[in-house]
Design a protein around this motif. Structure first.
Motif, PDB file in Angstrom:
ATOM      1  N   GLY A 213     -10.976   3.463  -9.507  1.00  0.00           N
ATOM      2  CA  GLY A 213     -11.100   2.032  -9.266  1.00  0.00           C
ATOM      3  C   GLY A 213     -10.903   1.660  -7.810  1.00  0.00           C
ATOM      4  N   SER A 214     -11.085   0.382  -7.507  1.00  0.00           N
ATOM      5  CA  SER A 214     -11.078  -0.078  -6.120  1.00  0.00           C
ATOM      6  C   SER A 214      -9.679  -0.140  -5.505  1.00  0.00           C
ATOM      7  CB  SER A 214     -11.747  -1.450  -6.022  1.00  0.00           C
ATOM      8  OG  SER A 214     -11.016  -2.389  -6.786  1.00  0.00           O
ATOM      9  N   LYS A 215      -8.617  -0.061  -6.310  1.00  0.00           N
ATOM     10  CA  LYS A 215      -7.258  -0.050  -5.745  1.00  0.00           C
ATOM     11  C   LYS A 215      -6.911   1.291  -5.130  1.00  0.00           C
ATOM     12  CE  LYS A 215      -3.928  -0.960  -8.466  1.00  0.00           C
ATOM     13  NZ  LYS A 215      -2.878  -1.543  -9.295  1.00  0.00           N
ATOM     14  N   PHE A 216      -7.804   2.275  -5.305  1.00  0.00           N
ATOM     15  CA  PHE A 216      -7.532   3.631  -4.870  1.00  0.00           C
ATOM     16  C   PHE A 216      -8.523   4.049  -3.796  1.00  0.00           C
ATOM     17  CE2 PHE A 216      -6.215   3.084  -9.209  1.00  0.00           C
ATOM     18  CZ  PHE A 216      -4.913   3.574  -9.204  1.00  0.00           C
TER      19      PHE A 216
ATOM     20  N   LEU B 102       0.839  -1.200   0.000  1.00  0.00           N
ATOM     21  CA  LEU B 102       0.000   0.000   0.000  1.00  0.00           C
ATOM     22  C   LEU B 102       0.872   1.248   0.000  1.00  0.00           C
ATOM     23  CD1 LEU B 102      -2.843   1.387   0.372  1.00  0.00           C
ATOM     24  CD2 LEU B 102      -2.430   1.190   2.830  1.00  0.00           C
ATOM     25  N   PHE B 103       0.532   2.179  -0.875  1.00  0.00           N
ATOM     26  CA  PHE B 103       1.157   3.502  -0.876  1.00  0.00           C
ATOM     27  C   PHE B 103       0.153   4.471  -0.267  1.00  0.00           C
ATOM     28  CE2 PHE B 103       3.453   1.366  -4.250  1.00  0.00           C
ATOM     29  CZ  PHE B 103       4.750   1.847  -4.124  1.00  0.00           C
TER      30      PHE B 103
ATOM     31  N   MET C   8      -8.397  -1.332   2.980  1.00  0.00           N
ATOM     32  CA  MET C   8      -7.775  -1.306   1.652  1.00  0.00           C
ATOM     33  C   MET C   8      -6.895  -2.525   1.432  1.00  0.00           C
ATOM     34  SD  MET C   8      -7.078   2.588   0.581  1.00  0.00           S
ATOM     35  CE  MET C   8      -6.762   1.986  -1.067  1.00  0.00           C
ATOM     36  N   LEU C   9      -6.165  -2.942   2.442  1.00  0.00           N
ATOM     37  CA  LEU C   9      -5.300  -4.109   2.294  1.00  0.00           C
ATOM     38  C   LEU C   9      -6.102  -5.398   2.193  1.00  0.00           C
ATOM     39  CD1 LEU C   9      -2.507  -3.097   4.820  1.00  0.00           C
ATOM     40  CD2 LEU C   9      -2.247  -3.360   2.329  1.00  0.00           C
ATOM     41  N   ASP C  10      -7.261  -5.441   2.820  1.00  0.00           N
ATOM     42  CA  ASP C  10      -8.082  -6.652   2.799  1.00  0.00           C
ATOM     43  C   ASP C  10      -9.009  -6.747   1.601  1.00  0.00           C
ATOM     44  OD1 ASP C  10      -6.935  -7.485   5.149  1.00  0.00           O
ATOM     45  OD2 ASP C  10      -8.581  -6.777   6.422  1.00  0.00           O
ATOM     46  N   ASP C  11      -9.191  -5.663   0.863  1.00  0.00           N
ATOM     47  CA  ASP C  11     -10.092  -5.638  -0.299  1.00  0.00           C
ATOM     48  C   ASP C  11      -9.534  -6.547  -1.387  1.00  0.00           C
ATOM     49  OD1 ASP C  11     -12.029  -5.097  -2.138  1.00  0.00           O
ATOM     50  OD2 ASP C  11     -11.541  -2.983  -2.370  1.00  0.00           O
ATOM     51  N   ASP C  12     -10.350  -7.506  -1.837  1.00  0.00           N
ATOM     52  CA  ASP C  12      -9.897  -8.489  -2.837  1.00  0.00           C
ATOM     53  C   ASP C  12     -10.058  -8.038  -4.275  1.00  0.00           C
ATOM     54  OD1 ASP C  12      -9.094 -10.283  -0.903  1.00  0.00           O
ATOM     55  OD2 ASP C  12     -11.034 -11.279  -0.817  1.00  0.00           O
TER      56      ASP C  12
END
Length: 175
Positions: A148-151, A102-103, A170-174
């Protein structure tokens, strides 16, 4: 000033400013009086706050904020790399050995802001997540959610609990 105002408002307080040319300005901060709850135990909070072992890369130009975030994450078990702006962040990310999960980056910074920093890194780290933090207006949330969901986005000021929970989500989001 925007961050101070936000913190004061969030705690139910007000700030009054009086200014006189040639003499300067006076800021008066009024906060409501509170009485600590007797049944609150700090050790209970410690067990509730989310933790992890992932690598989190923090880019924040305000030294005090960067230091606080770094310390919070390390205390919760995360591996943390910190940089003062996007340019330093790019150098440190290139030199980092291993994945970065994660950034976390401020949006507005000198030399290279968070958007440009993320734009450069998103293709280099296709599995990483990116969390923007900012004390500026919330119009950026819509922009970032469209990416998107990575952000993700977290408005400053935020509490330690809100920050740690957002990191964990955020880290747990698949996706």
């Amino acid at each position: 000033l925007a961050t101070s105002y936000g913190i004061i408002e969030q705690h139910g307080g007000v700030i009054r400013v009086s200014s006189e040319p040639g003499w300067g300005s006076v800021f008066r901060v009024y906060l409501p009086r509170t009485i600590p709850a007797e049944d609150t135990h700090p050790e209970e909070f410690e067990s509730i706050a989310p933790s992890g072992t992932e690598t989190v890369f923090v880019v924040e130009d305000e030294d005090a904020v960067r230091t606080l975030i770094h310390r919070m994450l390390v205390e919760r078990g995360y591996n943390v790399v910190s940089a003062a702006d996007g340019e330093e962040g790019l150098r440190l990310a290139s030199a980092h050995d291993g994945p970065i999960d994660l950034f976390v980056t401020d949006v507005v910074m000198p030399r290279m802001g968070g958007r440009e920093f993320v734009h450069i890194l998103v293709s280099r780290y296709p599995t990483s997540r990116f969390l923007f933090i900012s004390g500026y207006s919330e119009f950026q949330i819509i922009e970032i959610e469209a990416m998107g969901s990575k952000f993700g986005f977290l408005q400053k000021p935020f509490t330690a609990d809100d920050f740690l929970r957002k990191i964990r989500r955020m880290l747990d989001d698949d996706d």
